[in-house]
Design a protein around this motif. Structure first.
Motif, PDB file in Angstrom:
ATOM      1  N   UNK A 125       0.891  -1.257   0.074  1.00  0.00           N
ATOM      2  CA  UNK A 125       0.043   0.085  -0.061  1.00  0.00           C
ATOM      3  C   UNK A 125       0.800   1.216   0.163  1.00  0.00           C
ATOM      4  N   UNK A 126       0.175   2.393  -0.374  1.00  0.00           N
ATOM      5  CA  UNK A 126       1.068   3.518  -0.286  1.00  0.00           C
ATOM      6  C   UNK A 126       0.332   4.302   0.908  1.00  0.00           C
ATOM      7  N   UNK A 127       1.352   5.257   1.406  1.00  0.00           N
ATOM      8  CA  UNK A 127       0.729   6.182   2.232  1.00  0.00           C
ATOM      9  C   UNK A 127      -0.040   7.378   1.895  1.00  0.00           C
ATOM     10  N   UNK A 128      -1.118   7.780   2.316  1.00  0.00           N
ATOM     11  CA  UNK A 128      -1.924   8.888   1.838  1.00  0.00           C
ATOM     12  C   UNK A 128      -1.541   9.960   2.668  1.00  0.00           C
ATOM     13  N   UNK A 129      -0.489  11.046   2.017  1.00  0.00           N
ATOM     14  CA  UNK A 129      -0.015  11.819   2.743  1.00  0.00           C
ATOM     15  C   UNK A 129      -1.206  12.857   3.518  1.00  0.00           C
ATOM     16  N   UNK A 130      -2.263  13.121   2.558  1.00  0.00           N
ATOM     17  CA  UNK A 130      -3.280  14.136   2.996  1.00  0.00           C
ATOM     18  C   UNK A 130      -4.210  13.340   4.392  1.00  0.00           C
ATOM     19  N   UNK A 131      -4.658  12.228   4.140  1.00  0.00           N
ATOM     20  CA  UNK A 131      -5.536  11.768   5.184  1.00  0.00           C
ATOM     21  C   UNK A 131      -4.820  10.623   6.149  1.00  0.00           C
ATOM     22  N   UNK A 132      -3.535  10.369   5.906  1.00  0.00           N
ATOM     23  CA  UNK A 132      -2.694   9.562   6.975  1.00  0.00           C
ATOM     24  C   UNK A 132      -3.054   8.092   6.957  1.00  0.00           C
ATOM     25  N   UNK A 133      -4.217   7.670   6.059  1.00  0.00           N
ATOM     26  CA  UNK A 133      -4.344   6.247   5.818  1.00  0.00           C
ATOM     27  C   UNK A 133      -3.474   5.679   4.797  1.00  0.00           C
ATOM     28  N   UNK A 134      -4.091   4.551   4.431  1.00  0.00           N
ATOM     29  CA  UNK A 134      -3.250   3.807   3.090  1.00  0.00           C
ATOM     30  C   UNK A 134      -4.152   3.843   1.918  1.00  0.00           C
ATOM     31  N   UNK A 135      -3.539   3.516   0.496  1.00  0.00           N
ATOM     32  CA  UNK A 135      -4.274   3.618  -0.414  1.00  0.00           C
ATOM     33  C   UNK A 135      -3.627   2.156  -1.063  1.00  0.00           C
ATOM     34  N   UNK A 136      -4.483   1.554  -1.879  1.00  0.00           N
ATOM     35  CA  UNK A 136      -4.198   0.121  -2.177  1.00  0.00           C
ATOM     36  C   UNK A 136      -5.037  -0.113  -3.527  1.00  0.00           C
ATOM     37  N   UNK A 137      -4.886  -1.076  -4.162  1.00  0.00           N
ATOM     38  CA  UNK A 137      -5.807  -1.544  -5.229  1.00  0.00           C
ATOM     39  C   UNK A 137      -6.104  -2.975  -5.039  1.00  0.00           C
ATOM     40  N   UNK A 138      -7.256  -3.598  -5.522  1.00  0.00           N
ATOM     41  CA  UNK A 138      -7.654  -5.002  -5.442  1.00  0.00           C
ATOM     42  C   UNK A 138      -8.237  -5.188  -6.540  1.00  0.00           C
ATOM     43  N   UNK A 139      -8.151  -6.713  -7.206  1.00  0.00           N
ATOM     44  CA  UNK A 139      -8.985  -7.032  -8.304  1.00  0.00           C
ATOM     45  C   UNK A 139     -10.084  -7.937  -7.775  1.00  0.00           C
ATOM     46  N   UNK A 140     -11.070  -7.582  -8.429  1.00  0.00           N
ATOM     47  CA  UNK A 140     -12.299  -8.261  -7.903  1.00  0.00           C
ATOM     48  C   UNK A 140     -12.816  -8.985  -9.084  1.00  0.00           C
ATOM     49  N   UNK A 141     -12.634 -10.424  -8.915  1.00  0.00           N
ATOM     50  CA  UNK A 141     -12.809 -11.534  -9.896  1.00  0.00           C
ATOM     51  C   UNK A 141     -14.405 -12.089 -10.085  1.00  0.00           C
ATOM     52  N   UNK A 142     -14.773 -12.148 -11.101  1.00  0.00           N
ATOM     53  CA  UNK A 142     -16.241 -12.630 -11.483  1.00  0.00           C
ATOM     54  C   UNK A 142     -16.413 -12.861 -12.638  1.00  0.00           C
ATOM     55  N   UNK A 143     -17.696 -12.827 -13.301  1.00  0.00           N
ATOM     56  CA  UNK A 143     -18.357 -12.777 -14.498  1.00  0.00           C
ATOM     57  C   UNK A 143     -17.856 -11.535 -15.127  1.00  0.00           C
ATOM     58  N   UNK A 144     -18.082 -10.296 -14.404  1.00  0.00           N
ATOM     59  CA  UNK A 144     -17.377  -8.947 -14.777  1.00  0.00           C
ATOM     60  C   UNK A 144     -16.249  -8.610 -13.760  1.00  0.00           C
ATOM     61  N   UNK A 145     -14.984  -8.762 -14.192  1.00  0.00           N
ATOM     62  CA  UNK A 145     -13.994  -8.723 -13.079  1.00  0.00           C
ATOM     63  C   UNK A 145     -13.720  -7.058 -13.257  1.00  0.00           C
ATOM     64  N   UNK A 146     -12.988  -6.355 -12.207  1.00  0.00           N
ATOM     65  CA  UNK A 146     -12.695  -5.133 -11.938  1.00  0.00           C
ATOM     66  C   UNK A 146     -11.502  -4.980 -11.285  1.00  0.00           C
ATOM     67  N   UNK A 147     -10.668  -3.807 -11.396  1.00  0.00           N
ATOM     68  CA  UNK A 147      -9.723  -3.258 -10.668  1.00  0.00           C
ATOM     69  C   UNK A 147     -10.239  -2.251  -9.879  1.00  0.00           C
ATOM     70  N   UNK A 148     -10.097  -2.240  -8.371  1.00  0.00           N
ATOM     71  CA  UNK A 148     -10.576  -1.296  -7.263  1.00  0.00           C
ATOM     72  C   UNK A 148      -9.576  -0.714  -6.766  1.00  0.00           C
ATOM     73  N   UNK A 149      -9.542   0.691  -7.030  1.00  0.00           N
ATOM     74  CA  UNK A 149      -8.457   1.480  -6.076  1.00  0.00           C
ATOM     75  C   UNK A 149      -9.394   1.610  -4.608  1.00  0.00           C
ATOM     76  N   UNK A 150      -8.623   1.761  -3.553  1.00  0.00           N
ATOM     77  CA  UNK A 150      -9.385   1.847  -2.340  1.00  0.00           C
ATOM     78  C   UNK A 150      -8.541   2.854  -1.328  1.00  0.00           C
ATOM     79  N   UNK A 151      -9.059   3.308  -0.291  1.00  0.00           N
ATOM     80  CA  UNK A 151      -8.309   3.905   0.598  1.00  0.00           C
ATOM     81  C   UNK A 151      -8.831   3.246   2.118  1.00  0.00           C
ATOM     82  N   UNK A 152      -7.961   3.316   2.940  1.00  0.00           N
ATOM     83  CA  UNK A 152      -8.445   2.736   4.165  1.00  0.00           C
ATOM     84  C   UNK A 152      -7.892   3.939   5.225  1.00  0.00           C
ATOM     85  N   UNK A 153      -8.724   4.500   5.831  1.00  0.00           N
ATOM     86  CA  UNK A 153      -8.567   5.654   6.855  1.00  0.00           C
ATOM     87  C   UNK A 153      -7.822   4.971   8.111  1.00  0.00           C
ATOM     88  N   UNK A 154      -6.909   5.944   8.915  1.00  0.00           N
ATOM     89  CA  UNK A 154      -6.365   5.429   9.939  1.00  0.00           C
ATOM     90  C   UNK A 154      -7.213   4.513  10.916  1.00  0.00           C
TER      91      UNK A 154
END
Ligand code: CO
Length: 475
Positions: free
Chosen positions: A178-207
């Motif tokens: 994950x990367x550090x989110x300088x503004x919010x202090x939490x972290x940023x990451x991505x995930x792949x959601x697999x299924x009939x319709x797959x997607x890449x999802x970027x998300x943040x997790x706050x502290x």
């Protein structure tokens, strides 16, 4: 007098680095030589694979081993040490049942087709959580991570599992970088959601959050294997290497996870920039096929986005890291520090080599240079036999290299710790766990990050299997 050939025949191979460590220890003061910098106080926390057999089952790949946490605490000129298996669901099930229960990167227990489908398409239900890749700090919480959506929270002092899930990533696959989110202090990451319709999802997790907040979702037919991503002040940077998977085949094949991915060089390497504020994607950047585990850093410069990675020619490295090959001393593919310049005006990609020679497990002065231009990159590098034989510092401005190495010693990722109040980017210390194959034990090595001169080392009474990543937490 010894010739290079003599040296090669008498050197001790690093096989011990791929060998199980069962012992859990707590040691108040390790034997120390040299002098620790007076300003250096805190804990180096690391995770890595440490157990490669469960009952009669043998793990096949380096990435499969059950995770162990290691802690080196530097306090008042002394170094204490502790290590403990990460009490993940995967580890507890293996210990209680005496067999492998959850699948790993390249080793899968016998499992019915129904169970496989269930694992893949109902996230959380039966995915492994053997967090052997990286550790990070999220607010006041410490978490160990792997590439499944289930991080494991632990106590940074005792290394015991906290018994609560800090959050769950929105997909079946994610990164342990994950990367550090300088503004919010939490972290940023991505995930792949697999299924009939797959997607890449970027998300943040706050502290303090226990659920992710979605930033963007991008549809994808055949997700690429991605171990990390880049971050600039404006953009999240996705580099899709042509090692891709058909999600349905992954669910149905019966093969271990990574063996479902296919190398399709005709796809090239494709970059996508995602606006951190709006979630809007800008794609269409394409260059020749390559593969990387690790982004080094990224930043904006005029109408270009600069993306540095440790790039391999292809995905052979994944094959090279099967334990049988590593223990036999087979050659390992090497990565080079490579810069990709993505021009926003015409979507062109220019590629340049920043330095000759290899580097992996890269680190920068992250607190200062994340999202911004950097001059120095530290990492592990090869030697005569090719892999984890030394520590390297690269100056990307002139391509020069400095290295540290010692006979029969095998170095891991060097973690940079800035000296408080430092003005120079490379003013600080590097902390690396080194295996002394001849002594059959490991030590914490402390180098001056500017010139790679040795400052101190603290010796552990046993070997520490090679670990992937760690973080330094100041006290
Ligand atoms: Co990594």
């Amino acid at each position: 007098m010894s010739t290079p050939a003599d040296t090669a025949t008498t050197s001790v191979a690093p096989t011990l680095g791929y060998t199980t460590l069962e012992e859990e220890a707590r040691i108040d003061a390790l034997p120390l030589s040299g002098e620790l910098p007076a300003w250096l106080a805190g804990s180096l926390l690391r995770t890595g694979p440490a157990k490669f057999e469960i009952g009669s089952q043998h793990m096949r790949h380096w990435f499969d081993g059950l995770a162990m946490l290691h802690r080196f605490t530097i306090d008042d000129g002394a170094v204490s040490y502790g290590n403990r298996f990460l009490e993940s669901r995967s580890y507890r099930a293996a210990r209680e049942q005496g067999r492998m229960v959850y699948g790993e990167f390249a080793t899968d227990p016998c499992r019915s087709l129904f169970k496989r489908m269930q694992t893949l398409f109902s996230p959380g239900s039966a995915l492994p959580d053997n967090a052997n890749i990286n550790v990070t700090r999220l607010g006041e919480r410490f978490i160990a991570m792997t590439e499944t959506p289930l991080p494991v929270q632990f106590d940074p002092h005792t290394l015991a599992s906290a018994g609560v899930r800090p959050y769950e990533a929105p997909g079946q696959l994610t990164t342990a970088h994950p990367h550090m989110d300088r503004a919010g202090g939490g972290m940023l990451n991505y995930a792949a959601k697999l299924g009939a319709r797959s997607s890449y999802r970027f998300f943040a997790v706050d502290p303090e959050a226990t659920a992710p907040r979605q930033i963007a979702s991008l549809p994808v037919k055949e997700p690429a294997y991605m171990h990390s991503f880049g971050l600039t002040e404006r953009w999240l940077v996705l580099a899709e290497f042509p090692l891709v998977v058909n999600p349905l085949a992954l669910a149905l094949s019966g093969r271990p996870y990574i063996e479902n991915y296919r190398w399709k060089p005709e796809l090239g390497t494709r970059f996508t920039l995602v606006d951190r504020a709006t979630g809007e994607a800008t794609g269409g950047f394409r260059t020749d096929a390559c593969f990387a585990f690790h982004h080094v850093n990224a930043y904006e410069e005029g109408d270009e986005v600069v993306v540095d990675m440790c790039a391999f020619a292809d995905a052979q490295i994944i094959e090279d890291l099967y334990l049988e090959r590593l223990r036999a001393g087979k050659p390992v593919a090497t990565a080079e520090l490579t810069r990709f310049r993505l021009r926003l005006t015409d979507r062109s990609v220019r590629r340049e080599l920043l330095a000759d020679g290899d580097i992996e497990l890269p680190r920068i002065n992250y607190g200062r240079c994340n999202e911004r231009p950097h001059r120095y990159v530290w990492g592990a590098c090869g030697g005569p036999s090719g892999w984890l034989e030394g520590i390297v510092k690269i100056d990307v401005e002139d391509g020069s290299r400095q290295t540290w190495s010692q006979p029969d010693c095998y170095a891991g990722e060097p973690v940079f710790v800035a000296r408080p109040g430092a003005e120079r980017e490379d003013d600080g210390a590097l902390l690396s766990i080194v295996l002394d194959a001849r002594a059959e034990s490991s030590f914490l090595l402390v180098l001056d990050a500017a010139d790679l001169s040795e400052l101190a080392r603290a010796e552990v009474p046993h070997h520490i299997p090679f670990s992937f990543h760690g973080q330094f937490v100041r006290s």
